[in-house]
Design a protein around this motif. Sequence first.
Motif, mmCIF file in Angstrom:
data_model
loop_
_atom_site.group_PDB
_atom_site.id
_atom_site.type_symbol
_atom_site.label_atom_id
_atom_site.label_comp_id
_atom_site.label_asym_id
_atom_site.label_seq_id
_atom_site.Cartn_x
_atom_site.Cartn_y
_atom_site.Cartn_z
ATOM 1 N N ARG A 1 0.830 -1.205 0.000
ATOM 2 C CA ARG A 1 0.000 0.000 0.000
ATOM 3 C C ARG A 1 0.872 1.266 0.000
ATOM 4 O O ARG A 1 0.569 2.242 -0.684
ATOM 5 N N ARG B 1 -11.486 12.854 1.020
ATOM 6 C CA ARG B 1 -10.029 12.974 1.055
ATOM 7 C C ARG B 1 -9.468 13.072 -0.358
ATOM 8 O O ARG B 1 -9.991 12.474 -1.284
ATOM 9 N N LYS C 1 -2.412 6.818 1.106
ATOM 10 C CA LYS C 1 -2.257 7.299 2.481
ATOM 11 C C LYS C 1 -1.299 8.492 2.399
ATOM 12 O O LYS C 1 -0.106 8.376 2.693
ATOM 13 N N TYR D 1 -3.875 15.341 6.372
ATOM 14 C CA TYR D 1 -4.878 15.015 7.398
ATOM 15 C C TYR D 1 -5.396 16.314 8.010
ATOM 16 O O TYR D 1 -5.737 16.377 9.197
ATOM 17 N N GLU E 1 -15.621 7.083 4.828
ATOM 18 C CA GLU E 1 -14.782 6.442 5.850
ATOM 19 C C GLU E 1 -14.569 7.460 6.957
ATOM 20 O O GLU E 1 -14.929 8.628 6.800
ATOM 21 N N SER F 1 -11.941 9.610 9.608
ATOM 22 C CA SER F 1 -10.720 10.372 9.301
ATOM 23 C C SER F 1 -9.463 9.509 9.391
ATOM 24 O O SER F 1 -8.491 9.772 8.705
ATOM 25 N N THR F 2 -9.491 8.470 10.240
ATOM 26 C CA THR F 2 -8.341 7.546 10.303
ATOM 27 C C THR F 2 -8.799 6.086 10.463
ATOM 28 O O THR F 2 -8.079 5.275 11.037
ATOM 29 N N SER F 3 -9.989 5.769 9.968
ATOM 30 C CA SER F 3 -10.513 4.404 10.094
ATOM 31 C C SER F 3 -11.493 4.122 8.956
ATOM 32 O O SER F 3 -12.026 5.051 8.358
ATOM 33 N N ASN F 4 -11.762 2.851 8.721
ATOM 34 C CA ASN F 4 -12.836 2.459 7.801
ATOM 35 C C ASN F 4 -14.114 2.218 8.592
ATOM 36 O O ASN F 4 -14.073 1.958 9.792
ATOM 37 N N GLY G 1 -8.093 -0.095 3.843
ATOM 38 C CA GLY G 1 -7.476 -0.406 5.139
ATOM 39 C C GLY G 1 -7.025 -1.855 5.206
ATOM 40 O O GLY G 1 -7.693 -2.753 4.695
ATOM 41 N N ILE G 2 -5.891 -2.069 5.857
ATOM 42 C CA ILE G 2 -5.379 -3.440 6.022
ATOM 43 C C ILE G 2 -6.287 -4.181 7.024
ATOM 44 O O ILE G 2 -6.622 -5.347 6.826
ATOM 45 N N THR G 3 -6.711 -3.490 8.075
ATOM 46 C CA THR G 3 -7.616 -4.103 9.065
ATOM 47 C C THR G 3 -8.946 -4.441 8.383
ATOM 48 O O THR G 3 -9.505 -5.513 8.605
ATOM 49 N N THR H 1 -5.645 0.111 12.208
ATOM 50 C CA THR H 1 -4.477 -0.537 12.811
ATOM 51 C C THR H 1 -4.417 -0.305 14.318
ATOM 52 O O THR H 1 -4.126 -1.213 15.075
HETATM 53 C C1 LIG Z 1 -8.214 7.657 6.112
HETATM 54 C C2 LIG Z 1 -8.011 6.305 6.698
HETATM 55 N N1 LIG Z 1 -8.887 5.321 6.412
HETATM 56 C C3 LIG Z 1 -8.745 4.079 6.923
HETATM 57 C C4 LIG Z 1 -7.692 3.757 7.772
HETATM 58 C C5 LIG Z 1 -7.555 2.351 8.324
HETATM 59 O O1 LIG Z 1 -6.480 1.671 7.702
HETATM 60 P P1 LIG Z 1 -5.664 0.511 8.412
HETATM 61 O O2 LIG Z 1 -6.648 -0.539 8.802
HETATM 62 O O3 LIG Z 1 -4.725 0.021 7.359
HETATM 63 O O4 LIG Z 1 -4.978 1.088 9.578
HETATM 64 C C6 LIG Z 1 -6.751 4.741 8.092
HETATM 65 C C7 LIG Z 1 -5.648 4.404 8.980
HETATM 66 O O5 LIG Z 1 -4.850 5.165 9.392
HETATM 67 C C8 LIG Z 1 -6.910 6.046 7.541
HETATM 68 O O6 LIG Z 1 -6.035 7.016 7.824
#
Ligand SMILES: Cc1ncc(COP(=O)(O)O)c(C=O)c1O
Length: 275
Positions: A52, A137, A143, A147, A175, A177-180, A199-201, A236
């Motif tokens: 990624r 975004r 990524k 932010y 989504e 701001s830092t998660s799905n 997202g990897i998670t 994550t």
């Molecule tokens: C905008 C955004 N979406 C989704 C995610 C979730 O991604 P991951 O599961 O890889 O941490 C993040 C993680 O930082 C993110 O910044």
Amino acid sequence: MKKYFYCNGKILDSRKPAVLINDIGLLRGYGVFDFIRTHQGKIFHFADHFRRFTRSARLLQLRVPLRQQATEKMIHKLLRKNKVREASIRLLLTGGPTADGLSYTDPTFAILIEDIYTFPQKLFTQGAKVITYPHQRLLPTSKNNNYIQAIRLAPERLRQKAVEVLFTDKDKILECSTSNFFIFKGDTLITPRADILPGITRQIVLRLARKKFWVEERAVKISELAQASEAFLTATNKFVMPVVMVDKKKIGKGRVGERTKWLMKSFAEYVEHYR
Ligand SMILES: Cc1ncc(COP(=O)(O)O)c(C=O)c1O
């Protein structure tokens, strides 16, 4: 942040300055990153994160200077040098120094070792609140370092006692701001497919969910929140975190649902047995 980090071929002390003031990452925010963590001392899904990261870089016409294996080796070296087994790892790549604020030639590539931030347990047992905000975004599948909205909205998010900001675009959910973000309608798990960071998670949770539920990856309307029986987010540093409130509206009964609990447990087991 831990003491030792890697930057352009050297291990340096993070208390001392390392990048030039005219780095285009600093002047213009031109850069990408990835955020990884260890579980039981192992770098969790490193190949996926590195893939990624490379893809994010390519979207900005940047090239990662180290190969996957060399990067992994350097992370292990940094973990040892910082004397930590469990940590967060940030890969960071910017265009590097710029003369005119638009062009660059020598990228800045850094690897940072950071403390793991753990969210209060209450959020996992009682569920979290998110607030919505209309925002898409830039280059959402990457990524990238922008932010600005997440940070600008942090005081309002905290004022409303929310853990995340859920971005929306017209009538759609995107989504956080830092998660799905995911919802359940009965036994069907639904999550947006496009215009989000893959997202990897998210990817692991979808794989686990397919064993027990119907899964739909598709555009999700904001109006569907009212029909959702459960919701959660993934990241994550948050694993699977239940969401029981969006703005002032409860999701379902406003309690952590059984299906979300099953996914939280499955993910925890997956992490525990990860090799
Ligand atoms: C905008 C955004 N979406 C989704 C995610 C979730 O991604 P991951 O599961 O890889 O941490 C993040 C993680 O930082 C993110 O910044």
